[in-house]
Design an enzyme around this catalytic site. Structure first.
Site, PDB file in Angstrom:
ATOM      1  N   SER A  98       0.853  -1.197   0.000  1.00 49.92           N
ATOM      2  CA  SER A  98       0.000   0.000   0.000  1.00 49.92           C
ATOM      3  C   SER A  98       0.883   1.238   0.000  1.00 49.92           C
ATOM      4  O   SER A  98       1.693   1.432   0.911  1.00 49.92           O
ATOM      5  CB  SER A  98      -0.892   0.011   1.240  1.00 49.92           C
ATOM      6  OG  SER A  98      -1.422   1.314   1.402  1.00 49.92           O
ATOM      7  N   HIS A 104      -0.916  -1.385  -4.364  1.00 53.36           N
ATOM      8  CA  HIS A 104      -2.225  -1.132  -3.741  1.00 53.36           C
ATOM      9  C   HIS A 104      -2.385   0.372  -3.515  1.00 53.36           C
ATOM     10  O   HIS A 104      -1.586   1.010  -2.832  1.00 53.36           O
ATOM     11  CB  HIS A 104      -2.298  -1.881  -2.410  1.00 53.36           C
ATOM     12  CG  HIS A 104      -3.632  -1.839  -1.741  1.00 53.36           C
ATOM     13  ND1 HIS A 104      -4.664  -2.697  -2.069  1.00 53.36           N
ATOM     14  CD2 HIS A 104      -4.114  -1.051  -0.755  1.00 53.36           C
ATOM     15  CE1 HIS A 104      -5.719  -2.440  -1.304  1.00 53.36           C
ATOM     16  NE2 HIS A 104      -5.415  -1.448  -0.498  1.00 53.36           N
ATOM     17  N   ASP A 155      -4.786   3.261  -2.089  1.00 54.48           N
ATOM     18  CA  ASP A 155      -5.929   3.524  -1.202  1.00 54.48           C
ATOM     19  C   ASP A 155      -6.514   4.896  -1.502  1.00 54.48           C
ATOM     20  O   ASP A 155      -5.870   5.924  -1.275  1.00 54.48           O
ATOM     21  CB  ASP A 155      -5.469   3.467   0.260  1.00 54.48           C
ATOM     22  CG  ASP A 155      -5.220   2.039   0.715  1.00 54.48           C
ATOM     23  OD1 ASP A 155      -6.122   1.203   0.544  1.00 54.48           O
ATOM     24  OD2 ASP A 155      -4.116   1.760   1.228  1.00 54.48           O
ATOM     25  N   MET A 199      -9.348   7.564  -0.625  1.00 55.43           N
ATOM     26  CA  MET A 199     -10.268   7.916   0.475  1.00 55.43           C
ATOM     27  C   MET A 199     -10.847   9.297   0.245  1.00 55.43           C
ATOM     28  O   MET A 199     -10.161  10.193  -0.248  1.00 55.43           O
ATOM     29  CB  MET A 199      -9.515   7.904   1.800  1.00 55.43           C
ATOM     30  CG  MET A 199      -8.789   6.592   2.077  1.00 55.43           C
ATOM     31  SD  MET A 199      -8.028   6.613   3.703  1.00 55.43           S
ATOM     32  CE  MET A 199      -7.111   5.059   3.652  1.00 55.43           C
ATOM     33  N   HIS A 242      -8.137   0.484  -4.385  1.00 61.42           N
ATOM     34  CA  HIS A 242      -9.125   0.248  -3.327  1.00 61.42           C
ATOM     35  C   HIS A 242      -9.880   1.549  -3.084  1.00 61.42           C
ATOM     36  O   HIS A 242      -9.340   2.493  -2.506  1.00 61.42           O
ATOM     37  CB  HIS A 242      -8.360  -0.216  -2.069  1.00 61.42           C
ATOM     38  CG  HIS A 242      -9.204  -0.415  -0.871  1.00 61.42           C
ATOM     39  ND1 HIS A 242      -8.691  -0.584   0.395  1.00 61.42           N
ATOM     40  CD2 HIS A 242     -10.557  -0.496  -0.719  1.00 61.42           C
ATOM     41  CE1 HIS A 242      -9.662  -0.749   1.263  1.00 61.42           C
ATOM     42  NE2 HIS A 242     -10.805  -0.683   0.619  1.00 61.42           N
ATOM     43  N   MET A 253     -12.367   3.782  -1.308  1.00 65.55           N
ATOM     44  CA  MET A 253     -13.145   4.019  -0.084  1.00 65.55           C
ATOM     45  C   MET A 253     -13.852   5.351  -0.276  1.00 65.55           C
ATOM     46  O   MET A 253     -13.558   6.339   0.402  1.00 65.55           O
ATOM     47  CB  MET A 253     -12.198   4.028   1.126  1.00 65.55           C
ATOM     48  CG  MET A 253     -11.662   2.652   1.470  1.00 65.55           C
ATOM     49  SD  MET A 253     -10.150   2.707   2.473  1.00 65.55           S
ATOM     50  CE  MET A 253      -8.922   2.748   1.174  1.00 65.55           C
ATOM     51  N   MET A 265     -11.152  -6.663   4.899  1.00 62.32           N
ATOM     52  CA  MET A 265     -10.478  -5.679   5.757  1.00 62.32           C
ATOM     53  C   MET A 265     -10.191  -6.299   7.116  1.00 62.32           C
ATOM     54  O   MET A 265     -11.100  -6.833   7.760  1.00 62.32           O
ATOM     55  CB  MET A 265     -11.360  -4.442   5.970  1.00 62.32           C
ATOM     56  CG  MET A 265     -11.527  -3.524   4.780  1.00 62.32           C
ATOM     57  SD  MET A 265     -10.013  -2.996   3.947  1.00 62.32           S
ATOM     58  CE  MET A 265      -9.136  -2.135   5.260  1.00 62.32           C
ATOM     59  N   GLY A 292      -1.340   1.672   9.549  1.00 60.33           N
ATOM     60  CA  GLY A 292      -0.721   1.542  10.869  1.00 60.33           C
ATOM     61  C   GLY A 292      -1.630   1.091  11.991  1.00 60.33           C
ATOM     62  O   GLY A 292      -1.290   1.247  13.163  1.00 60.33           O
ATOM     63  N   ASP A 348      -6.303  -6.962   4.026  1.00 59.77           N
ATOM     64  CA  ASP A 348      -5.782  -5.592   4.081  1.00 59.77           C
ATOM     65  C   ASP A 348      -5.945  -4.994   5.475  1.00 59.77           C
ATOM     66  O   ASP A 348      -7.058  -4.838   5.966  1.00 59.77           O
ATOM     67  CB  ASP A 348      -6.568  -4.750   3.052  1.00 59.77           C
ATOM     68  CG  ASP A 348      -6.089  -3.320   2.947  1.00 59.77           C
ATOM     69  OD1 ASP A 348      -5.064  -2.971   3.558  1.00 59.77           O
ATOM     70  OD2 ASP A 348      -6.755  -2.543   2.221  1.00 59.77           O
ATOM     71  N   GLY A 349      -4.810  -4.639   6.089  1.00 59.21           N
ATOM     72  CA  GLY A 349      -4.842  -3.917   7.355  1.00 59.21           C
ATOM     73  C   GLY A 349      -4.051  -4.602   8.458  1.00 59.21           C
ATOM     74  O   GLY A 349      -4.397  -5.703   8.871  1.00 59.21           O
ATOM     75  N   GLY A 397       1.229  -1.893   4.199  1.00 54.43           N
ATOM     76  CA  GLY A 397       1.840  -0.571   4.102  1.00 54.43           C
ATOM     77  C   GLY A 397       2.952  -0.428   5.127  1.00 54.43           C
ATOM     78  O   GLY A 397       4.135  -0.421   4.794  1.00 54.43           O
TER      79      GLY A 397
HETATM   80  C1  DX5 Z   1      -6.693   1.131   5.317  1.00 56.10           C
HETATM   81  C2  DX5 Z   1      -6.113   0.789   3.955  1.00 56.10           C
HETATM   82  C3  DX5 Z   1      -4.966  -0.147   3.988  1.00 56.10           C
HETATM   83  C4  DX5 Z   1      -3.789   0.326   4.792  1.00 56.10           C
HETATM   84  C5  DX5 Z   1      -2.791  -0.772   5.005  1.00 56.10           C
HETATM   85  O1  DX5 Z   1      -7.859   1.846   5.147  1.00 56.10           O
HETATM   86  O2  DX5 Z   1      -7.108   0.195   3.146  1.00 56.10           O
HETATM   87  O3  DX5 Z   1      -4.583  -0.497   2.667  1.00 56.10           O
HETATM   88  O4  DX5 Z   1      -3.154   1.402   4.194  1.00 56.10           O
HETATM   89  O5  DX5 Z   1      -1.778  -0.255   5.791  1.00 56.10           O
HETATM   90  P1  DX5 Z   1      -1.151  -1.054   7.011  1.00 56.10           P
HETATM   91  O6  DX5 Z   1      -0.448  -2.234   6.414  1.00 56.10           O
HETATM   92  O7  DX5 Z   1      -0.249  -0.048   7.616  1.00 56.10           O
HETATM   93  O8  DX5 Z   1      -2.290  -1.460   7.908  1.00 56.10           O
HETATM   94 ZN    ZN Z   2      -6.523  -0.714   1.163  1.00 55.85          ZN
END
Ligand code: DX5
Ligand code: ZN
Length: 219
Positions: free
Chosen positions: A9, A34, A36, A38, A67, A69, A138, A146, A176-177, A198
């Site tokens: 990510s 990946h 993200d 948002m 992804h 969101m 998720m 983080g 993911d997460g 990430g």
């Molecule tokens: C959260 C994201 C993830 C996130 C993953 O909303 O969808 O992709 O960035 O990051 P880590 O690996 O740090 O949880």
């Molecule tokens: Zn994601």
């Protein structure tokens, strides 16, 4: 042995150097990128949109695993397809008609992903699995990198894997997460074949992304 893919990510990358960060990920053995997206409405955080994805496209030929969101998502699908997304993943709660959004993605010749939040049940998608290319589970509440991995979602991964095998379907199961070197094996053993990460990839071992990708794959 099944092939595990790693989708780093870029949320944890240096946003002032995204082009070179993506190049580095490709050289370090990442299988996908990946991204993200948002909107500060569907989730309480804001990141990037189609113009940035378009600008990044020239830095890597890896699959862009996007992804979304954002809500309502339907009217933006085409913009992300045109920007260069290869997989477009949406949340069922972000569209009035999940099936028509999936068909829209597929009509644009992109892979269609659907994402289930920790609270969201498989029932939301069980009738649509024939049309879905990827299910993203998720393992944190979406919005921020983080966060701490929620082990209870592994049950859902296992159920989904059973359903996939029973129906002889081919969709990918991505998680993911909060993925780290301790829980990656649990996720893989439960049935996930793509790991998003990430923080672990960009921050562990002094940011040695090659080593971190290898370690996640070998667990
Ligand atoms: C959260 C994201 C993830 C996130 C993953 O909303 O969808 O992709 O960035 O990051 P880590 O690996 O740090 O949880
Ligand atoms: Zn994601």
């Amino acid at each position: 042995m099944k092939k595990i893919k790693i989708s780093p990510s870029i949320l944890s990358a240096d946003f002032s150097e995204l082009g070179s960060e993506i190049k580095k990920l490709e050289q370090a053995g990442a299988d996908m990128i990946h991204v993200d997206v948002m909107d500060g409405h569907f989730v309480p955080n804001l990141t990037i949109g189609p113009p940035v994805i378009k600008a990044l496209r020239k830095y890597s030929s890896l699959t862009f695993d996007v992804h979304l969101m954002i809500s309502p998502v339907h009217k933006y699908i085409e913009d992300f397809a045109n920007a260069g997304a290869d997989i477009i993943t949406i949340h069922p709660e972000a569209t009035d008609n999940l099936k028509s959004s999936i068909l829209k993605i597929k009509g644009l010749k992109k892979k269609a992903g659907v994402c289930l939040n920790p609270e969201s049940k498989i029932d939301l998608i069980s009738d649509l699995l024939d049309d879905i290319d990827l299910v993203l589970i998720m393992s944190v509440n979406p919005g921020f990198g983080g966060q701490k991995f929620m082990p209870e979602v592994l049950e859902k991964v296992k159920k989904l894997k059973i359903l996939k095998d029973e129906k002889k379907l081919n969709f990918d199961i991505e998680i993911d997460g909060g993925i780290n070197f301790e829980n990656s094996k649990l996720a893989i053993d439960s049935g996930a074949n793509i790991l998003v990460s990430g923080t672990t990839i960009f921050k562990s071992n002094n940011g040695d992304i090659k080593k971190n990708i290898e370690l996640l794959k070998s667990h």
